[in-house]
Design an enzyme around this catalytic site. Structure first.
Site, PDB file in Angstrom:
ATOM      1  N   HIS A 141      61.146  48.581  42.007  1.00 18.61           N
ATOM      2  CA  HIS A 141      62.246  49.085  41.181  1.00 18.61           C
ATOM      3  C   HIS A 141      62.115  50.597  40.993  1.00 18.61           C
ATOM      4  CE1 HIS A 141      64.399  45.487  39.850  1.00 18.61           C
ATOM      5  NE2 HIS A 141      63.252  44.888  39.603  1.00 18.61           N
ATOM      6  N   ASP A 148      67.638  43.149  40.844  1.00 20.16           N
ATOM      7  CA  ASP A 148      67.652  41.849  40.170  1.00 20.16           C
ATOM      8  C   ASP A 148      69.108  41.433  40.096  1.00 20.16           C
ATOM      9  OD1 ASP A 148      64.949  42.182  39.787  1.00 20.16           O
ATOM     10  OD2 ASP A 148      65.108  42.703  37.666  1.00 20.16           O
ATOM     11  N   GLU A 206      60.140  35.044  41.187  1.00 15.53           N
ATOM     12  CA  GLU A 206      61.417  35.335  40.535  1.00 15.53           C
ATOM     13  C   GLU A 206      62.572  35.154  41.520  1.00 15.53           C
ATOM     14  OE1 GLU A 206      59.631  38.797  37.529  1.00 15.53           O
ATOM     15  OE2 GLU A 206      61.006  39.348  39.162  1.00 15.53           O
ATOM     16  N   HIS A 209      64.870  38.386  41.966  1.00 12.32           N
ATOM     17  CA  HIS A 209      64.333  39.699  42.338  1.00 12.32           C
ATOM     18  C   HIS A 209      64.220  39.835  43.852  1.00 12.32           C
ATOM     19  CE1 HIS A 209      61.380  43.174  41.724  1.00 12.32           C
ATOM     20  NE2 HIS A 209      61.367  42.942  43.025  1.00 12.32           N
TER      21      HIS A 209
END
Length: 228
Positions: A141, A148, A206, A209
Site C-alpha cells: 500500500h 483493497d 485477506e 487485498h
C-alpha cells in the site's frame, strides 16, 4: 567575501536538504516523504504518478473506511476520503471495471495508496499483527501498488456477498477458506480470478487485498493525500 559566505551557506543548506530527503529511516528503508522529490520522479517517469482512482474511473464506488471511524482502528486515519494508486495500477483497474460492467458488476474501493506513517500507526495499535504490515518492511500500500476492494451489483448498487466484512480478522477472510456457503465461495473466487487475470495477486489472509504484480519497481511513500 559576503557573496562567498552566502554561497557557502546556500550550498550547505542544499546538502542538508538532500541528505534529509535521501535519509533512510530507523529500519534502513528508503521512504519518499518530500513532495518535490516525488514530483521530480514523476516528471522523469510518468508511471510513478499516484493517480486519484475516482477521477480516473468515475464509475467505481468508494468506501474509504480509514477516512471514518468505521474501521478496525476505530479512529479516522485519513484526512480525505480518497484512493490513489500508481498509474499502471489504475490502468489495470480501468480494464477490470470495463470487464465487470459487461457482467453486471462494478468495483468498490476500500483503500489504495497508504502513507507510510499510517502503516506505522496500524502496527503499533493493531491487536493482531498478522493483519497489518510490519513497518520494518513497509507495505505494498505504501508503494501505491495494493488495493483493497470488492464488487457491487450494478442493478441494485448493493455489495456482492463475500465471506467476511472488509478488514475482518476472522479465519474466513483467507482466500482459500472453504467452510462457507457455495454461493459465497463462488462470489469470492470470481473476484479473485478476475483480479489475478489482470495483473494482481490476492494475499494469503485477506480476500479483499490485491497486490500489483511488479510492485518491486516502486518506492515506499509517505506523502499525505492532501498534497496529491
Amino acid at each position: 567575501m559576503k557573496k562567498y559566505l552566502l554561497s557557502l551557506l546556500l550550498f550547505t543548506f542544499c546538502l542538508s536538504a538532500c541528505a534529509q530527503n535521501n535519509a533512510q529511516n530507523k529500519y534502513g528503508l528508503k521512504i519518499v516523504n518530500d513532495f518535490q522529490v516525488y514530483k521530480a520522479s514523476v516528471e522523469k517517469n510518468p508511471n510513478l504518478e499516484l493517480v486519484d482512482i475516482k477521477k480516473a474511473i468515475p464509475s467505481v464506488a468508494l468506501d474509504i473506511r480509514y477516512a471514518t471511524k468505521n474501521n478496525f482502528m476505530k479512529q479516522v486515519m485519513y484526512k480525505q476520503a480518497r484512493a490513489f494508486a500508481r498509474k499502471p495500477v489504475v490502468e489495470k483497474l480501468k480494464l477490470i471495471q470495463a470487464e465487470l460492467k459487461k457482467k453486471g458488476y462494478g468495483l468498490k474501493i476500500y483503500d489504495g495508496y497508504r502513507p507510510y506513517a499510517v502503516t506505522v500507526s496500524f502496527y503499533e495499535k493493531a491487536s493482531d499483527k498478522n493483519f497489518v504490515a510490519n513497518p520494518k518492511k513497509g507495505s505494498k500500500h505504501n508503494r501505491g501498488c495494493a488495493v483493497d476492494l470488492s464488487i457491487i451489483d450494478l442493478k441494485t448498487g448493493k455489495d456482492v456477498p463475500m465471506p467476511t466484512p472488509y478488514d475482518s480478522f476472522e479465519a474466513a477472510a483467507a482466500p482459500h477458506y472453504t467452510n462457507l456457503p457455495t454461493q459465497i465461495i463462488k462470489n469470492r473466487d470470481f473476484l479473485i480470478n478476475t483480479m489475478q487475470a489482470n495483473g494482481f495477486k490476492v494475499i494469503y489472509n485477506e480476500w479483499w487485498h490485491f497486490d500489483f504484480v511488479g510492485w518491486q519497481a516502486y518506492d515506499l511513500m509517505d506523502i499525505p493525500f492532501e498534497k496529491l
